[in-house]
Write a protein that holds these residues in place. Structure first.
Motif, PDB file in Angstrom:
ATOM      1  N   ASP A 178       0.832  -1.209   0.000  1.00  0.00           N
ATOM      2  CA  ASP A 178       0.000   0.000   0.000  1.00  0.00           C
ATOM      3  C   ASP A 178       0.865   1.257   0.000  1.00  0.00           C
ATOM      4  O   ASP A 178       0.521   2.253  -0.635  1.00  0.00           O
ATOM      5  N   GLN A 179       1.973   1.226   0.721  1.00  0.00           N
ATOM      6  CA  GLN A 179       2.889   2.367   0.716  1.00  0.00           C
ATOM      7  C   GLN A 179       3.516   2.533  -0.661  1.00  0.00           C
ATOM      8  O   GLN A 179       3.609   3.648  -1.177  1.00  0.00           O
ATOM      9  N   ARG A 180       3.946   1.446  -1.263  1.00  0.00           N
ATOM     10  CA  ARG A 180       4.605   1.500  -2.557  1.00  0.00           C
ATOM     11  C   ARG A 180       3.656   1.971  -3.656  1.00  0.00           C
ATOM     12  O   ARG A 180       4.027   2.768  -4.509  1.00  0.00           O
ATOM     13  N   ASP A 181       2.409   1.485  -3.633  1.00  0.00           N
ATOM     14  CA  ASP A 181       1.451   1.800  -4.690  1.00  0.00           C
ATOM     15  C   ASP A 181       0.694   3.107  -4.466  1.00  0.00           C
ATOM     16  O   ASP A 181      -0.086   3.512  -5.323  1.00  0.00           O
ATOM     17  N   GLY A 182       0.860   3.735  -3.324  1.00  0.00           N
ATOM     18  CA  GLY A 182       0.176   4.984  -3.037  1.00  0.00           C
ATOM     19  C   GLY A 182      -1.217   4.807  -2.456  1.00  0.00           C
ATOM     20  O   GLY A 182      -1.945   5.781  -2.280  1.00  0.00           O
ATOM     21  N   MET A 183      -1.613   3.591  -2.166  1.00  0.00           N
ATOM     22  CA  MET A 183      -2.936   3.339  -1.589  1.00  0.00           C
ATOM     23  C   MET A 183      -3.021   3.792  -0.128  1.00  0.00           C
ATOM     24  O   MET A 183      -4.109   4.044   0.375  1.00  0.00           O
ATOM     25  N   LEU A 184      -1.873   3.875   0.526  1.00  0.00           N
ATOM     26  CA  LEU A 184      -1.888   4.305   1.924  1.00  0.00           C
ATOM     27  C   LEU A 184      -2.337   5.762   2.033  1.00  0.00           C
ATOM     28  O   LEU A 184      -3.042   6.112   2.973  1.00  0.00           O
ATOM     29  N   ARG A 185      -1.978   6.590   1.044  1.00  0.00           N
ATOM     30  CA  ARG A 185      -2.454   7.975   1.043  1.00  0.00           C
ATOM     31  C   ARG A 185      -3.972   8.017   0.915  1.00  0.00           C
ATOM     32  O   ARG A 185      -4.627   8.872   1.509  1.00  0.00           O
ATOM     33  N   PHE A 186      -4.520   7.118   0.109  1.00  0.00           N
ATOM     34  CA  PHE A 186      -5.971   7.035  -0.017  1.00  0.00           C
ATOM     35  C   PHE A 186      -6.598   6.635   1.317  1.00  0.00           C
ATOM     36  O   PHE A 186      -7.622   7.182   1.716  1.00  0.00           O
ATOM     37  N   LEU A 187      -5.981   5.698   2.017  1.00  0.00           N
ATOM     38  CA  LEU A 187      -6.496   5.290   3.323  1.00  0.00           C
ATOM     39  C   LEU A 187      -6.393   6.418   4.342  1.00  0.00           C
ATOM     40  O   LEU A 187      -7.216   6.521   5.244  1.00  0.00           O
ATOM     41  N   PHE A 188      -5.369   7.265   4.190  1.00  0.00           N
ATOM     42  CA  PHE A 188      -5.224   8.394   5.107  1.00  0.00           C
ATOM     43  C   PHE A 188      -6.324   9.436   4.895  1.00  0.00           C
ATOM     44  O   PHE A 188      -6.624  10.204   5.796  1.00  0.00           O
ATOM     45  N   SER A 189      -6.921   9.470   3.708  1.00  0.00           N
ATOM     46  CA  SER A 189      -7.978  10.443   3.448  1.00  0.00           C
ATOM     47  C   SER A 189      -9.325  10.004   4.029  1.00  0.00           C
ATOM     48  O   SER A 189     -10.261  10.781   4.064  1.00  0.00           O
ATOM     49  N   THR A 190      -9.411   8.769   4.488  1.00  0.00           N
ATOM     50  CA  THR A 190     -10.625   8.288   5.138  1.00  0.00           C
ATOM     51  C   THR A 190     -10.586   8.662   6.613  1.00  0.00           C
ATOM     52  O   THR A 190      -9.536   9.037   7.141  1.00  0.00           O
ATOM     53  N   PRO A 191     -11.710   8.556   7.308  1.00  0.00           N
ATOM     54  CA  PRO A 191     -11.687   8.897   8.742  1.00  0.00           C
ATOM     55  C   PRO A 191     -11.005   7.845   9.625  1.00  0.00           C
ATOM     56  O   PRO A 191     -10.965   7.994  10.837  1.00  0.00           O
ATOM     57  N   ALA A 192     -10.450   6.808   9.026  1.00  0.00           N
ATOM     58  CA  ALA A 192      -9.785   5.760   9.814  1.00  0.00           C
ATOM     59  C   ALA A 192      -8.447   6.276  10.342  1.00  0.00           C
ATOM     60  O   ALA A 192      -7.672   6.904   9.614  1.00  0.00           O
ATOM     61  N   SER A 193      -8.178   5.987  11.592  1.00  0.00           N
ATOM     62  CA  SER A 193      -6.897   6.376  12.185  1.00  0.00           C
ATOM     63  C   SER A 193      -5.822   5.373  11.768  1.00  0.00           C
ATOM     64  O   SER A 193      -6.108   4.336  11.177  1.00  0.00           O
ATOM     65  N   SER A 194      -4.595   5.688  12.106  1.00  0.00           N
ATOM     66  CA  SER A 194      -3.487   4.784  11.798  1.00  0.00           C
ATOM     67  C   SER A 194      -3.661   3.455  12.517  1.00  0.00           C
ATOM     68  O   SER A 194      -3.354   2.394  11.971  1.00  0.00           O
ATOM     69  N   ALA A 195      -4.154   3.511  13.754  1.00  0.00           N
ATOM     70  CA  ALA A 195      -4.381   2.278  14.509  1.00  0.00           C
ATOM     71  C   ALA A 195      -5.458   1.421  13.841  1.00  0.00           C
ATOM     72  O   ALA A 195      -5.325   0.192  13.779  1.00  0.00           O
ATOM     73  N   HIS A 196      -6.510   2.075  13.329  1.00  0.00           N
ATOM     74  CA  HIS A 196      -7.548   1.316  12.629  1.00  0.00           C
ATOM     75  C   HIS A 196      -6.995   0.629  11.393  1.00  0.00           C
ATOM     76  O   HIS A 196      -7.332  -0.528  11.109  1.00  0.00           O
ATOM     77  N   ILE A 197      -6.155   1.326  10.654  1.00  0.00           N
ATOM     78  CA  ILE A 197      -5.560   0.753   9.441  1.00  0.00           C
ATOM     79  C   ILE A 197      -4.697  -0.448   9.792  1.00  0.00           C
ATOM     80  O   ILE A 197      -4.818  -1.512   9.191  1.00  0.00           O
TER      81      ILE A 197
END
Length: 180
Positions: free
Chosen positions: A19-38
């Motif tokens: 997810d970090q390599r493909d840029g999907m983690l940035r998409f997950l950061f735009s959701t209301p989910a916290s880092s712990a939830h991810i």
């Protein structure tokens, strides 16, 4: 346990690193989910796969019940030890996946750490005065479960290491969220 030790890094290597390599983690950061939830959602998915592996390993000795008696108490303690061992290694793999962007690097890092913890007992044999190496060895910690002995120190060891690895994974994802 050795099969789980070798397979868990392969199961966990893409948990967060891809997810970090493909840029999907940035998409997950735009959701209301916290880092712990991810991290805990990724860990829950990994634990489902690891749980299937545990179930397959747990069912194999039960086939012996048709032809030979087995001690179900020792069997149950072995399953508990294996479950704690696999959970700890799943958390370790997710932590390694959170610390890098490349899944192969995450798998290699998790495998090196896992094998180092496994082989620490053999290193202690070289230095008999060192109690630390035997204390961190997962092989030493699993030996009590294999004998049918429930030792609270062994259960706390695996649980604490799993919690520390999960906390470091959350910390790494939170650092990526803030500074990337």
């Amino acid at each position: 346990a050795l099969i789980a030790l070798l397979l868990t890094p392969l199961i966990t290597m893409q948990a967060i690193a891809s997810d970090q390599r493909d840029g999907m983690l940035r998409f997950l950061f735009s959701t209301p989910a916290s880092s712990a939830h991810i991290v805990f959602a990724k860990l829950a998915a990994v634990l489902c796969l690891v749980g299937l592996l545990w179930a397959i390993i747990a069912l194999m000795p039960l086939t012996l019940l048709w032809g030979a008696p087995i001690d179900l108490g020792v069997y149950a303690t072995n399953l508990l030890g294996l479950a704690l061992f696999m959970i700890m290694h799943a958390c370790l793999g997710v932590m390694c996946s959170a610390l890098t962007r490349q899944p192969v690097a995450a798998a290699m890092f998790a495998l090196v750490v896992s094998l180092s913890l496994w082989l620490a007992e053999f290193a202690q044999r070289l230095d008999r005065d060192s109690n630390l190496l035997g204390g961190i060895s997962t092989l030493t910690r699993l030996r009590g479960f294999a004998l049918g002995v429930l030792n609270l120190a062994d259960m706390v060891y695996f649980s604490a290491l799993a919690l520390v690895c999960a906390a470091v994974a959350v910390w790494a994802v939170e650092g990526t969220r803030r500074y990337a």
